[in-house]
Motif scaffolding. Structure first.
Motif, PDB file in Angstrom:
ATOM      1  N   MET A  30       0.835  -1.203   0.000  1.00 30.63           N
ATOM      2  CA  MET A  30       0.000   0.000   0.000  1.00 30.63           C
ATOM      3  C   MET A  30       0.871   1.255   0.000  1.00 30.63           C
ATOM      4  SD  MET A  30      -3.383  -0.815   2.346  1.00 30.63           S
ATOM      5  CE  MET A  30      -2.506  -0.667   3.863  1.00 30.63           C
ATOM      6  N   VAL A  31       1.970   1.230   0.760  1.00 29.19           N
ATOM      7  CA  VAL A  31       2.886   2.373   0.775  1.00 29.19           C
ATOM      8  C   VAL A  31       3.471   2.585  -0.612  1.00 29.19           C
ATOM      9  CG1 VAL A  31       5.101   3.218   1.657  1.00 29.19           C
ATOM     10  CG2 VAL A  31       3.454   2.200   3.225  1.00 29.19           C
ATOM     11  N   LYS A  32       3.902   1.501  -1.230  1.00 29.47           N
ATOM     12  CA  LYS A  32       4.478   1.590  -2.579  1.00 29.47           C
ATOM     13  C   LYS A  32       3.457   2.152  -3.561  1.00 29.47           C
ATOM     14  CE  LYS A  32       6.052  -1.267  -6.334  1.00 29.47           C
ATOM     15  NZ  LYS A  32       5.995  -2.614  -6.851  1.00 29.47           N
ATOM     16  N   THR A  33       2.218   1.661  -3.479  1.00 27.32           N
ATOM     17  CA  THR A  33       1.173   2.138  -4.372  1.00 27.32           C
ATOM     18  C   THR A  33       0.875   3.616  -4.138  1.00 27.32           C
ATOM     19  OG1 THR A  33       0.195  -0.057  -4.509  1.00 27.32           O
ATOM     20  CG2 THR A  33      -1.216   1.785  -5.106  1.00 27.32           C
ATOM     21  N   SER A  34       0.860   4.020  -2.866  1.00 31.37           N
ATOM     22  CA  SER A  34       0.576   5.424  -2.588  1.00 31.37           C
ATOM     23  C   SER A  34       1.718   6.336  -3.050  1.00 31.37           C
ATOM     24  CB  SER A  34       0.282   5.648  -1.108  1.00 31.37           C
ATOM     25  OG  SER A  34       1.439   5.495  -0.332  1.00 31.37           O
ATOM     26  N   LEU A  35       2.934   5.838  -3.015  1.00 33.69           N
ATOM     27  CA  LEU A  35       4.077   6.639  -3.472  1.00 33.69           C
ATOM     28  C   LEU A  35       4.169   6.710  -4.987  1.00 33.69           C
ATOM     29  CD1 LEU A  35       6.943   5.549  -1.059  1.00 33.69           C
ATOM     30  CD2 LEU A  35       5.862   7.794  -1.190  1.00 33.69           C
ATOM     31  N   PHE A  36       3.928   5.582  -5.628  1.00 37.00           N
ATOM     32  CA  PHE A  36       4.173   5.504  -7.063  1.00 37.00           C
ATOM     33  C   PHE A  36       2.907   5.343  -7.888  1.00 37.00           C
ATOM     34  CE2 PHE A  36       7.968   3.810  -4.946  1.00 37.00           C
ATOM     35  CZ  PHE A  36       8.884   4.752  -5.368  1.00 37.00           C
ATOM     36  N   GLY A  37       1.821   4.979  -7.266  1.00 43.88           N
ATOM     37  CA  GLY A  37       0.581   4.762  -7.991  1.00 43.88           C
ATOM     38  C   GLY A  37       0.638   3.498  -8.823  1.00 43.88           C
ATOM     39  N   LYS A  38      -0.514   3.086  -9.270  1.00 44.25           N
ATOM     40  CA  LYS A  38      -0.566   1.871 -10.102  1.00 44.25           C
ATOM     41  C   LYS A  38      -0.010   2.146 -11.485  1.00 44.25           C
ATOM     42  CE  LYS A  38      -3.975  -0.588  -7.608  1.00 44.25           C
ATOM     43  NZ  LYS A  38      -4.093  -1.964  -7.399  1.00 44.25           N
ATOM     44  N   ASN A  39      -0.270   3.327 -12.013  1.00 43.12           N
ATOM     45  CA  ASN A  39       0.241   3.702 -13.333  1.00 43.12           C
ATOM     46  C   ASN A  39       1.444   4.618 -13.124  1.00 43.12           C
ATOM     47  OD1 ASN A  39      -1.848   2.342 -14.607  1.00 43.12           O
ATOM     48  ND2 ASN A  39      -3.204   4.091 -14.392  1.00 43.12           N
ATOM     49  N   ILE A  40       2.589   4.019 -13.055  1.00 43.33           N
ATOM     50  CA  ILE A  40       3.805   4.784 -12.813  1.00 43.33           C
ATOM     51  C   ILE A  40       4.126   5.613 -14.051  1.00 43.33           C
ATOM     52  CG2 ILE A  40       6.271   4.612 -12.317  1.00 43.33           C
ATOM     53  CD1 ILE A  40       5.633   1.980 -10.870  1.00 43.33           C
ATOM     54  N   ARG A  41       4.324   6.897 -13.813  1.00 43.64           N
ATOM     55  CA  ARG A  41       4.632   7.751 -14.962  1.00 43.64           C
ATOM     56  C   ARG A  41       5.975   7.342 -15.564  1.00 43.64           C
ATOM     57  NH1 ARG A  41       5.898  10.955 -10.467  1.00 43.64           N
ATOM     58  NH2 ARG A  41       7.938  11.947 -10.640  1.00 43.64           N
ATOM     59  N   LYS A  42       6.106   7.578 -16.820  1.00 43.79           N
ATOM     60  CA  LYS A  42       7.288   7.095 -17.542  1.00 43.79           C
ATOM     61  C   LYS A  42       8.538   7.917 -17.261  1.00 43.79           C
ATOM     62  CE  LYS A  42       4.667   4.799 -21.003  1.00 43.79           C
ATOM     63  NZ  LYS A  42       4.345   4.441 -22.294  1.00 43.79           N
ATOM     64  N   SER A  43       8.376   9.164 -16.846  1.00 42.29           N
ATOM     65  CA  SER A  43       9.550  10.020 -16.666  1.00 42.29           C
ATOM     66  C   SER A  43       9.957  10.101 -15.189  1.00 42.29           C
ATOM     67  CB  SER A  43       9.262  11.426 -17.210  1.00 42.29           C
ATOM     68  OG  SER A  43       8.175  11.971 -16.486  1.00 42.29           O
ATOM     69  N   GLN A  44      10.293   8.957 -14.623  1.00 37.69           N
ATOM     70  CA  GLN A  44      10.769   8.935 -13.243  1.00 37.69           C
ATOM     71  C   GLN A  44      12.225   9.387 -13.203  1.00 37.69           C
ATOM     72  OE1 GLN A  44      10.203   4.850 -12.105  1.00 37.69           O
ATOM     73  NE2 GLN A  44       8.439   5.406 -10.876  1.00 37.69           N
ATOM     74  N   ASN A  45      12.565  10.103 -12.124  1.00 41.50           N
ATOM     75  CA  ASN A  45      13.973  10.439 -11.978  1.00 41.50           C
ATOM     76  C   ASN A  45      14.709   9.249 -11.362  1.00 41.50           C
ATOM     77  OD1 ASN A  45      13.804  10.531  -9.131  1.00 41.50           O
ATOM     78  ND2 ASN A  45      13.161  12.669  -9.172  1.00 41.50           N
ATOM     79  N   ASP A  46      16.023   9.347 -11.295  1.00 43.38           N
ATOM     80  CA  ASP A  46      16.841   8.225 -10.822  1.00 43.38           C
ATOM     81  C   ASP A  46      16.512   7.824  -9.391  1.00 43.38           C
ATOM     82  OD1 ASP A  46      18.086   8.104 -13.256  1.00 43.38           O
ATOM     83  OD2 ASP A  46      19.863   9.236 -12.619  1.00 43.38           O
ATOM     84  N   LYS A  47      16.276   8.805  -8.516  1.00 40.62           N
ATOM     85  CA  LYS A  47      15.978   8.487  -7.118  1.00 40.62           C
ATOM     86  C   LYS A  47      14.641   7.759  -6.984  1.00 40.62           C
ATOM     87  CE  LYS A  47      18.782  11.911  -4.893  1.00 40.62           C
ATOM     88  NZ  LYS A  47      19.308  11.913  -3.579  1.00 40.62           N
ATOM     89  N   GLU A  48      13.650   8.190  -7.731  1.00 36.63           N
ATOM     90  CA  GLU A  48      12.352   7.517  -7.705  1.00 36.63           C
ATOM     91  C   GLU A  48      12.484   6.078  -8.206  1.00 36.63           C
ATOM     92  OE1 GLU A  48       8.643   9.963  -8.769  1.00 36.63           O
ATOM     93  OE2 GLU A  48      10.314  11.012  -9.738  1.00 36.63           O
ATOM     94  N   GLN A  49      13.212   5.910  -9.289  1.00 38.76           N
ATOM     95  CA  GLN A  49      13.400   4.572  -9.851  1.00 38.76           C
ATOM     96  C   GLN A  49      14.162   3.682  -8.875  1.00 38.76           C
ATOM     97  OE1 GLN A  49      11.917   3.527 -12.606  1.00 38.76           O
ATOM     98  NE2 GLN A  49      12.697   1.488 -12.184  1.00 38.76           N
ATOM     99  N   GLU A  50      15.161   4.242  -8.217  1.00 36.21           N
ATOM    100  CA  GLU A  50      15.945   3.480  -7.245  1.00 36.21           C
ATOM    101  C   GLU A  50      15.074   3.078  -6.052  1.00 36.21           C
ATOM    102  OE1 GLU A  50      19.809   4.126  -4.354  1.00 36.21           O
ATOM    103  OE2 GLU A  50      19.583   5.408  -6.107  1.00 36.21           O
ATOM    104  N   LEU A  51      14.254   4.005  -5.559  1.00 40.98           N
ATOM    105  CA  LEU A  51      13.370   3.704  -4.435  1.00 40.98           C
ATOM    106  C   LEU A  51      12.346   2.640  -4.819  1.00 40.98           C
ATOM    107  CD1 LEU A  51      12.515   4.300  -1.535  1.00 40.98           C
ATOM    108  CD2 LEU A  51      11.083   6.145  -2.434  1.00 40.98           C
TER     109      LEU A  51
END
Length: 82
Positions: A30-51
């Motif tokens: 649930m935490v992951k979903t709330s942070l990133f959502g089900k439809n993860i946007r394509k333009s994630q920065n490196d820190k978001e992708q790493e997390l």
């Protein structure tokens, strides 16, 4: 070690660990979903992708531990039948 653990105590401990781990997995999902959502946007920065990758790794490992505990508990079920 002062005494041995009975089979019922061991199974109860394993069951409690499985329930707690399952609860943690659901909460972290649930935490992951709330942070990133089900439809993860394509333009994630490196820190978001790493997390997100760390969340995925943690959840995958937690699920594997849960699966191994279930297998281990089933061994006890087989022992108690025999």
């Amino acid at each position: 070690m002062n005494r041995y653990t009975t089979l019922d105590e061991a199974i109860d401990r394993i069951n409690k660990a499985i329930v707690a781990l399952d609860s943690d997995i659901k909460e972290w999902n649930m935490v992951k979903t709330s942070l990133f959502g089900k439809n993860i946007r394509k333009s994630q920065n490196d820190k978001e992708q790493e997390l997100k990758s760390e969340f995925d790794t943690f959840l995958t490992r937690s699920q594997k531990v849960k699966e191994n505990l279930v297998i281990f508990r089933n061994l006890f079920d087989t022992i108690s039948v025999n």
